[in-house]
Scaffold this active site. Structure first.
Site, PDB file in Angstrom:
ATOM      1  N   GLY A   1     -28.061  74.232  -8.952  1.00  0.00           N
ATOM      2  CA  GLY A   1     -29.117  73.283  -8.640  1.00  0.00           C
ATOM      3  C   GLY A   1     -28.983  72.553  -7.323  1.00  0.00           C
TER       4      GLY A   1
ATOM      5  N   LYS B   1     -36.318  82.416   5.981  1.00  0.00           N
ATOM      6  CA  LYS B   1     -37.162  81.971   4.873  1.00  0.00           C
ATOM      7  C   LYS B   1     -37.459  80.499   5.073  1.00  0.00           C
ATOM      8  CE  LYS B   1     -36.165  80.604   0.645  1.00  0.00           C
ATOM      9  NZ  LYS B   1     -35.786  80.530  -0.782  1.00  0.00           N
TER      10      LYS B   1
END
Length: 323
Positions: free
Chosen positions: A221, A67
């Protein structure tokens, strides 16, 4: 090559399916059947962007691929999401490129799935309150994924943007769940049995003293050097779990406590896959604070892309092109 555009990817994979697929590939990795390869992730030096390439393979399925994508913080005024990515799959038998899959939506659900899997295996079963620090686009995926594994009665949220808080609140209340938006981060944290942090912050947003005994935290995060959401003192006071050890200590939430010498590899109880496979203990007591450092790994991306491809083939969808 099969091409799956963004609008089609959204219809092919549900959050529940993503959760099951990600859980299986985490377990395969723990059993030595799957691997994440080293990550390339760099500041581009243009448009304030961060770009990365994640690669890996799961021989139990099998799938192989990469990816590529990252974070473009000025995209919203252009009508685009800040996170942009695409997944390229290869035939494990021949090495030929076999599918190109738009990965914006799939990245969202695979991130929500990883957090929810951690919540499923590490949070107290009687957890009823969910805290969300950061109510941007990803918060909705986190909410919906968490609801598949725990019966949440109240959602507490904090975000510096009142607009984000209001939009997220509408999503929560439309689901029939009580919602409280907080101006003070500490209040949102203290009232939460399960806490999910999902921001691009580069400084600690959650302090040690705010976290109640028995809380589970999914820190989602931090995925780049310098990002941070948790107080290092909180990290070293908790039971720690990772998706990938090397990533956690270099680009994940635990990088800061590691750099300060507060934790090392021996401080990590295990990977989430180890817990799923039964080779590492999860939560050991109702009082324990648990933290999952979700840095985002290639296997998550590839398994949901592979699932999208399989669904597309079953339904005769997508676009075949010569390559």
């Amino acid at each position: 090559m099969l091409v799956i555009p963004e609008i089609l990817a959204r219809d092919l994979v549900a959050i529940e399916e993503a959760l099951e697929a990600v859980e299986q590939t985490f377990c395969a990795k723990a059993r030595g059947l799957a691997r994440n390869y080293p990550v390339v992730r760099e500041v581009v030096g243009h448009a304030d962007a961060v770009f990365g390439v994640k690669t890996g393979a799961d021989n139990s399925v099998p799938f192989l691929g990469l990816k590529a994508g990252g974070y473009w913080p000025h995209n919203l005024p252009r009508g685009l999401t800040n996170h942009q990515s695409s997944t390229l799959l290869f035939d494990p038998d021949t090495g030929r490129a076999s599918a190109l899959v738009s990965a914006n939506y799939l990245t969202g659900i695979r991130t929500g799935a990883a957090s929810a899997i951690a919540t499923k295996h590490l949070s107290r079963r009687d957890s009823e309150s969910l805290g969300i620090i950061g109510t941007g686009t990803q918060s909705v995926y986190q909410l919906k994924a968490t609801l598949t594994v725990r019966s949440i009665k109240t959602v507490h949220a904090w975000d510096p943007s009142p607009d984000n808080l209001a939009a997220f609140g509408k999503t929560v209340t439309d689901l029939g769940i009580a919602y409280r938006a907080h101006k003070n981060r500490a209040d949102a944290v203290r009232l939460s049995d399960i806490l999910v942090t999902v921001t691009p912050s580069t400084k600690a947003l959650v302090e040690r003293d705010w976290v109640m005994p028995g809380t589970h935290i999914s820190a989602m995060g931090a995925d780049t050097r310098g990002k941070q959401e948790l107080d290092p003192q909180l990290v070293c006071a908790a039971a720690l779990f990772v998706d990938e050890m090397a990533q956690s200590l270099t680009i994940g939430e635990f990088q800061h406590a590691y750099a300060q010498g507060l934790v090392d590899e021996s401080s990590i109880r295990g990977s989430l896959g180890d817990v799923i496979a039964g080779t590492a203990d999860g939560r050991k007591s109702v009082e324990e604070i648990t933290i999952f450092d979700g840095t985002g790994v290639a296997l998550q991306d590839l398994v949901v892309a592979d699932l999208a491809v399989r669904r597309a083939i079953e339904k005769g969808l997508g676009f075949q092109v010569e390559f």
